[in-house]
Structures are given as C-alpha cells and as structure tokens.
Write a protein that holds these residues in place. Structure first.
Motif, PDB file in Angstrom:
ATOM      1  N   GLY A   1       0.776  -1.230   0.000  1.00  0.00           N
ATOM      2  CA  GLY A   1       0.000   0.000   0.000  1.00  0.00           C
ATOM      3  C   GLY A   1       0.807   1.279   0.000  1.00  0.00           C
ATOM      4  N   THR A   2       2.137   1.184  -0.044  1.00  0.00           N
ATOM      5  CA  THR A   2       3.007   2.355  -0.045  1.00  0.00           C
ATOM      6  C   THR A   2       3.704   2.475  -1.390  1.00  0.00           C
ATOM      7  OG1 THR A   2       3.380   2.169   2.333  1.00  0.00           O
ATOM      8  CG2 THR A   2       4.982   3.467   1.096  1.00  0.00           C
ATOM      9  N   TYR A   3       3.765   3.706  -1.912  1.00  0.00           N
ATOM     10  CA  TYR A   3       4.454   3.964  -3.171  1.00  0.00           C
ATOM     11  C   TYR A   3       5.897   4.375  -2.903  1.00  0.00           C
ATOM     12  CZ  TYR A   3      -0.040   3.872  -5.519  1.00  0.00           C
ATOM     13  OH  TYR A   3      -1.258   3.481  -6.016  1.00  0.00           O
ATOM     14  N   TYR A   4       6.793   3.912  -3.774  1.00  0.00           N
ATOM     15  CA  TYR A   4       8.208   4.257  -3.722  1.00  0.00           C
ATOM     16  C   TYR A   4       8.641   4.638  -5.128  1.00  0.00           C
ATOM     17  CZ  TYR A   4       7.985   1.542   0.596  1.00  0.00           C
ATOM     18  OH  TYR A   4       7.637   1.057   1.841  1.00  0.00           O
ATOM     19  N   ALA A   5       9.587   5.564  -5.237  1.00  0.00           N
ATOM     20  CA  ALA A   5      10.094   5.956  -6.545  1.00  0.00           C
ATOM     21  C   ALA A   5      11.623   5.981  -6.515  1.00  0.00           C
ATOM     22  CB  ALA A   5       9.559   7.322  -6.940  1.00  0.00           C
TER      23      ALA A   5
ATOM     24  N   ARG B   1      18.866  -7.771 -14.677  1.00  0.00           N
ATOM     25  CA  ARG B   1      20.068  -8.024 -15.474  1.00  0.00           C
ATOM     26  C   ARG B   1      21.144  -8.775 -14.693  1.00  0.00           C
ATOM     27  NH1 ARG B   1      22.518  -3.320 -18.839  1.00  0.00           N
ATOM     28  NH2 ARG B   1      20.585  -3.648 -19.966  1.00  0.00           N
ATOM     29  N   HIS B   2      21.505  -8.291 -13.509  1.00  0.00           N
ATOM     30  CA  HIS B   2      22.597  -8.913 -12.748  1.00  0.00           C
ATOM     31  C   HIS B   2      22.207  -9.282 -11.323  1.00  0.00           C
ATOM     32  CE1 HIS B   2      24.982  -6.713 -15.884  1.00  0.00           C
ATOM     33  NE2 HIS B   2      25.411  -7.946 -16.007  1.00  0.00           N
ATOM     34  N   MET B   3      20.916  -9.159 -11.000  1.00  0.00           N
ATOM     35  CA  MET B   3      20.375  -9.574  -9.697  1.00  0.00           C
ATOM     36  C   MET B   3      20.855  -8.736  -8.516  1.00  0.00           C
ATOM     37  SD  MET B   3      18.544 -11.688 -11.181  1.00  0.00           S
ATOM     38  CE  MET B   3      17.598 -12.488  -9.926  1.00  0.00           C
ATOM     39  N   TRP B   4      21.248  -7.498  -8.755  1.00  0.00           N
ATOM     40  CA  TRP B   4      21.605  -6.608  -7.660  1.00  0.00           C
ATOM     41  C   TRP B   4      20.317  -6.093  -7.032  1.00  0.00           C
ATOM     42  CZ3 TRP B   4      26.605  -4.010  -6.731  1.00  0.00           C
ATOM     43  CH2 TRP B   4      27.660  -4.682  -7.371  1.00  0.00           C
ATOM     44  N   ALA B   5      20.259  -6.045  -5.705  1.00  0.00           N
ATOM     45  CA  ALA B   5      19.059  -5.613  -4.993  1.00  0.00           C
ATOM     46  C   ALA B   5      19.245  -4.195  -4.449  1.00  0.00           C
ATOM     47  CB  ALA B   5      18.764  -6.571  -3.849  1.00  0.00           C
ATOM     48  N   PHE B   6      18.126  -3.455  -4.416  1.00  0.00           N
ATOM     49  CA  PHE B   6      18.107  -2.098  -3.865  1.00  0.00           C
ATOM     50  C   PHE B   6      16.864  -1.940  -3.011  1.00  0.00           C
ATOM     51  CE2 PHE B   6      20.474  -2.099  -7.749  1.00  0.00           C
ATOM     52  CZ  PHE B   6      21.644  -1.450  -7.378  1.00  0.00           C
ATOM     53  N   ARG B   7      17.048  -1.426  -1.803  1.00  0.00           N
ATOM     54  CA  ARG B   7      15.919  -1.213  -0.894  1.00  0.00           C
ATOM     55  C   ARG B   7      15.045  -0.085  -1.433  1.00  0.00           C
ATOM     56  NH1 ARG B   7      20.308  -1.995   2.591  1.00  0.00           N
ATOM     57  NH2 ARG B   7      20.098  -3.928   3.782  1.00  0.00           N
ATOM     58  N   LEU B   8      13.740  -0.330  -1.496  1.00  0.00           N
ATOM     59  CA  LEU B   8      12.823   0.685  -2.002  1.00  0.00           C
ATOM     60  C   LEU B   8      12.757   1.897  -1.084  1.00  0.00           C
ATOM     61  CD1 LEU B   8       9.964  -1.639  -3.249  1.00  0.00           C
ATOM     62  CD2 LEU B   8      11.659  -0.431  -4.634  1.00  0.00           C
ATOM     63  N   ALA B   9      12.894   1.694   0.204  1.00  0.00           N
ATOM     64  CA  ALA B   9      12.757   2.777   1.180  1.00  0.00           C
ATOM     65  C   ALA B   9      13.869   3.823   1.086  1.00  0.00           C
ATOM     66  CB  ALA B   9      12.693   2.208   2.589  1.00  0.00           C
TER      67      ALA B   9
ATOM     68  N   THR C   1      28.079   0.887  -0.884  1.00  0.00           N
ATOM     69  CA  THR C   1      28.438   2.160  -1.508  1.00  0.00           C
ATOM     70  C   THR C   1      27.622   2.436  -2.769  1.00  0.00           C
ATOM     71  OG1 THR C   1      30.216   1.121  -2.771  1.00  0.00           O
ATOM     72  CG2 THR C   1      30.798   2.066  -0.625  1.00  0.00           C
ATOM     73  N   LEU C   2      26.871   1.452  -3.242  1.00  0.00           N
ATOM     74  CA  LEU C   2      26.048   1.608  -4.441  1.00  0.00           C
ATOM     75  C   LEU C   2      24.627   1.942  -4.019  1.00  0.00           C
ATOM     76  CD1 LEU C   2      26.465   1.321  -7.496  1.00  0.00           C
ATOM     77  CD2 LEU C   2      25.671  -1.027  -7.287  1.00  0.00           C
ATOM     78  N   ARG C   3      24.076   2.996  -4.607  1.00  0.00           N
ATOM     79  CA  ARG C   3      22.746   3.451  -4.206  1.00  0.00           C
ATOM     80  C   ARG C   3      21.963   3.905  -5.434  1.00  0.00           C
ATOM     81  NH1 ARG C   3      20.665   6.113   0.613  1.00  0.00           N
ATOM     82  NH2 ARG C   3      22.639   5.568   1.570  1.00  0.00           N
ATOM     83  N   ALA C   4      20.698   3.469  -5.499  1.00  0.00           N
ATOM     84  CA  ALA C   4      19.778   3.960  -6.523  1.00  0.00           C
ATOM     85  C   ALA C   4      19.201   5.283  -6.013  1.00  0.00           C
ATOM     86  CB  ALA C   4      18.660   2.949  -6.766  1.00  0.00           C
TER      87      ALA C   4
END
Length: 102
Positions: free
Chosen positions: A35-39, A65-73, A82-85
């Motif tokens: 129920g929460t939107y993230y961008a 593509r390479h299965m790297w994960a990023f937290r939506l929050a 050190t990698l951040r979306a």
C-alpha cells in the motif's frame, strides 16, 4: 526545493510491482508495496538496466540483469553498501501519485 509533479494515478501500478514513467528527460521507476508507493531512478546504478521492469521482493527491487538488490525505502544495496539507486520523495494527492524531482 523542487515542487511535486504528477507521475501517475492510483491504479496505474499493481501491488507488488514496479512500472517506469517518463518525466521530461528522465525515467522514474514507481513501485507499490504493501500500500506504499516508492520511486527510484529507473536506471540501475550498477549497469543501467530498468528497475521498473525488475522483480520486487521483500521491500527491495532486484535488477533483472545482474540480480543486484536495492531497498525501495532508501535506494541502498545490501550487496554493495556504496552503491545506491537515486530515491525520490512520493506523495499521493487525491488520485495522483506525485514525486519530487531535483
């Protein structure tokens, strides 16, 4: 500080999914989880693949593509701290889903 702009409407993104929207010269991945939107910026910071077209699991988007994960929050990666979306602030105003872009 930038103003909020309308990115989508409630119902445009299915629960547990992501979708990419173009805003001017950028692409923004919008997700709906519990129920929460993230961008996030749509381009994976690892190699540029679309995050909006990737899988959502456990509060994270996992790049197809390479299965790297990023937290939506917060856009951080448990795989590489050190990698951040780039994450954007989201709000819902009526039936409009709005984001604040820099």
């Amino acid at each position: 500080m930038s103003d909020f702009i309308t990115l989508a409407r409630v119902g445009d993104v299915s629960e547990g999914q992501g979708r990419t929207f173009r805003v001017g010269d950028r692409e923004v991945a919008l997700f709906l989880v519990d129920g929460t939107y993230y961008a996030l910026d749509d381009a994976c910071p690892h190699m540029g693949a679309s995050l909006g077209a990737s899988d959502v699991r456990g509060g994270m988007v996992v790049c197809n593509r390479h299965m790297w994960a990023f937290r939506l929050a917060d856009g951080t990666s448990p795989d590489a701290p050190t990698l951040r979306a780039t994450r954007y602030e989201v709000r819902v105003a009526g039936d409009e889903i709005q984001v604040r872009l820099p």
